[in-house]
Design an enzyme around this catalytic site. Structure first.
Site, short mmCIF file in Angstrom:
data_model
loop_
_atom_site.label_atom_id
_atom_site.label_comp_id
_atom_site.label_asym_id
_atom_site.label_seq_id
_atom_site.Cartn_x
_atom_site.Cartn_y
_atom_site.Cartn_z
N CYS A 169 0.83 -1.22 0.00
CA CYS A 169 0.00 0.00 0.00
C CYS A 169 0.86 1.26 0.00
CB CYS A 169 -0.95 0.00 1.19
SG CYS A 169 -0.13 -0.11 2.81
N HIS A 209 -1.87 1.17 7.44
CA HIS A 209 -2.20 1.17 6.01
C HIS A 209 -2.02 2.59 5.46
CE1 HIS A 209 -4.18 -0.05 2.31
NE2 HIS A 209 -5.00 0.99 2.42
#
Length: 388
Positions: A68, A323
Site C-alpha cells: 500500500c 495502512h
C-alpha cells in the site's frame, strides 16, 4: 534418436537431435518476435505518453502484499503531469536484462498499462520485482518518507540523460542555507545543501503540540541554540562554545514535499505515532509564513512561493502496523480522488480534511506526506542550479 547403424560412416559434423533443432528454431523465432515486440512497444511509448499527460486518469493499483505504501507513492508520481513529461523522455535500455532492472523504464511501462484500456486497476508486479533487485524489500511495511527518498534516488541514478536529471532535481529538490554562528565571537560558517523533503516536527522542544502546518514551518526555520553537549568547537575561540544554528530558505521546487514527523521514539526505544489534529491549507504562501530572516532569496524567487495542495499520503493505524492511501487532486479536472490500492473514488475537500488527525481516535487516518504544487512556476535562475 540421432544414432548411426551398421558400418555407416559417421559425419564429421556434430549431430544434433531433431528435438534440439526444433527447440533452437523455436528460440530463434521467439527472439525475433521479442525483438519486434520490444521495438513496437518502444515506438508505442512515444505516442502513448504524448497523450498520457492529457488523460491523467485515475487507475488503481493492486496490493501485492503490504504494498500500500508503494502504491500510494507511485500514484503521487504518476498523477504528476510534470513528472510524467520527464519520464516519457527517458532512454529505453537496450537489453532485456537492463530493462527489467531499470526503475524509470518499469515505471514508464506501468504508466502505459494504467493509461491503456479501461481497467479499474492494474498490478505493479514488474516494477516491484525491479525494485527488489535494488534491495527494496517486498511484503514488508515501509515508511512512506523513506521509500519516497529511495524511489527518487533510483530514478535520478538511472536516468541517463543529464538534462532529465536536472529537470527531476528542479521539480523536487529544496535548497537551504545553514548558518552556524559562535555566540562568543563573530565566527560564522555558512553552507548550502539540498533536501528532497522538509521534515517538519509536529511537537516543539518542550513536547507541546504545534497547532497548524504554518506553525510547523516557522518552528523548522526557527534558530536553535546549541548548548551543553551540543556545543561546537569554535576555531576563533579555540574551544567549544555555544553556537546559534539557523536555516534559511534559498530555493523551492515546483513540487514541494513536506514530511510531517508523526512517528517519534519514546524513552523505551519504541516508536510512537502522534495522531493529534494538525490542519493544513489548500493554498500555501511561504512569503506569508516565513520571516525575512528565515529566507535567503531575492524577490523574483520569493514571488513563486505560492502553492496549491496536490496530494496527501495518509497513514492509518499504529507505528507498528497500519495502512497507507493517497488523496490526489487531478491536474486535469481539478477533482480530488482517493487512491486506496485497487479502489479509486472521487472525494471532497472535507474528506481530505479528515486526515488532519484526532488524538482520541488512535487508528484514524493522519496526513504523513504533503505535496504542494507551485501556482506560478518560474524558469531556473542563473546560479540556482549550482546549489541543487
Amino acid at each position: 534418436m540421432g544414432q548411426t547403424s551398421g558400418h555407416q560412416e559417421r559425419s564429421k559434423k556434430p549431430e544434433v537431435a531433431p528435438s534440439e533443432v526444433m527447440e533452437a528454431e523455436i528460440e530463434v523465432q521467439n527472439n525475433k518476435e521479442e525483438t519486434k515486440e520490444v521495438k513496437a512497444k518502444n515506438q508505442k511509448l512515444t505516442s502513448v505518453f504524448g497523450l498520457a499527460d492529457l488523460k491523467n486518469e485515475a487507475i488503481g493499483l493492486y496490493n501485492l502484499g503490504q504494498s500500500c505504501c508503494l502504491n500510494s507513492l507511485l500514484q503521487v508520481f504518476l498523477m504528476n503531469i510534470h513528472f510524467t513529461r520527464i519520464l516519457r523522455r527517458i532512454t529505453v535500455p537496450s537489453s532485456p536484462a537492463q530493462r527489467r532492472s531499470n526503475v524509470p523504464y518499469q515505471m514508464l511501462l506501468l504508466l502505459e498499462k494504467m493509461q491503456c484500456g479501461k481497467r479499474k486497476a492494474v498490478g505493479p508486479t514488474e516494477l516491484a520485482c525491479c525494485l527488489s533487485e535494488h534491495r527494496v524489500e517486498l511484503f514488508v511495511q515501509h515508511d512512506a518518507a523513506q521509500l519516497f527518498l529511495t524511489l527518487w534516488n533510483l530514478l535520478k541514478k538511472q536516468m541517463k540523460k543529464p538534462e532529465l536529471v536536472k529537470e527531476l532535481r528542479d521539480l523536487y529538490m529544496i535548497c537551504i542555507q545553514e548558518h552556524v554562528a559562535c555566540q562568543k565571537c563573530s565566527f560564522e560558517v555558512k553552507s548550502k545543501s539540498t533536501m528532497l523533503t522538509l521534515p517538519l516536527p509536529v511537537l516543539d522542544a518542550n513536547s507541546h503540540r504545534l497547532k497548524t502546518l504554518e506553525d510547523c514551518l516557522q518552528y523548522f526555520f526557527h534558530p536553535e541554540e546549541l548548548t551543553g553537549q551540543n556545543m561546537c568547537f569554535c576555531q576563533q575561540c579555540g574551544r567549544k562554545t555555544t553556537f546559534l544554528q539557523s536555516m534559511k530558505l534559498v530555493h523551492l521546487p515546483q513540487t514541494l514535499t513536506l514530511h510531517l514527523k508523526r512517528f517519534c521514539f519514546e524513552r523505551s526505544s519504541r516508536t510512537h505515532k502522534l495522531s493529534h489534529s494538525l490542519p493544513f491549507p489548500q493554498e500555501l504562501d511561504l512569503r506569508q509564513v516565513l520571516t525575512e530572516s528565515q529566507c535567503q532569496a531575492d524577490d523574483s524567487e520569493k514571488a513563486t512561493w505560492q502553492y496549491e495542495l496536490f496530494a496527501v499520503v495518509a497513514h492509518s493505524g499504529s507505528a507498528s502496523c497500519g495502512h497507507y492511501c493517497a488523496y490526489i487532486r487531478s491536474l486535469t479536472d481539478c477533482k480530488w480522488y482517493c487512491f486506496n490500492d485497487s479502489e479509486v473514488c472521487q472525494v471532497s475537500w472535507d474528506d481530505v480534511k479528515c486526515t488532519y488527525g484526532r488524538s482520541n481516535l488512535y487508528w484514524r487516518e493522519t496526513a504523513y506526506l504533503l505535496f504542494y504544487m507551485k501556482k506560478h512556476p518560474q524558469q531556473p535562475q542563473p546560479g540556482v542550479s549550482e546549489c541543487l
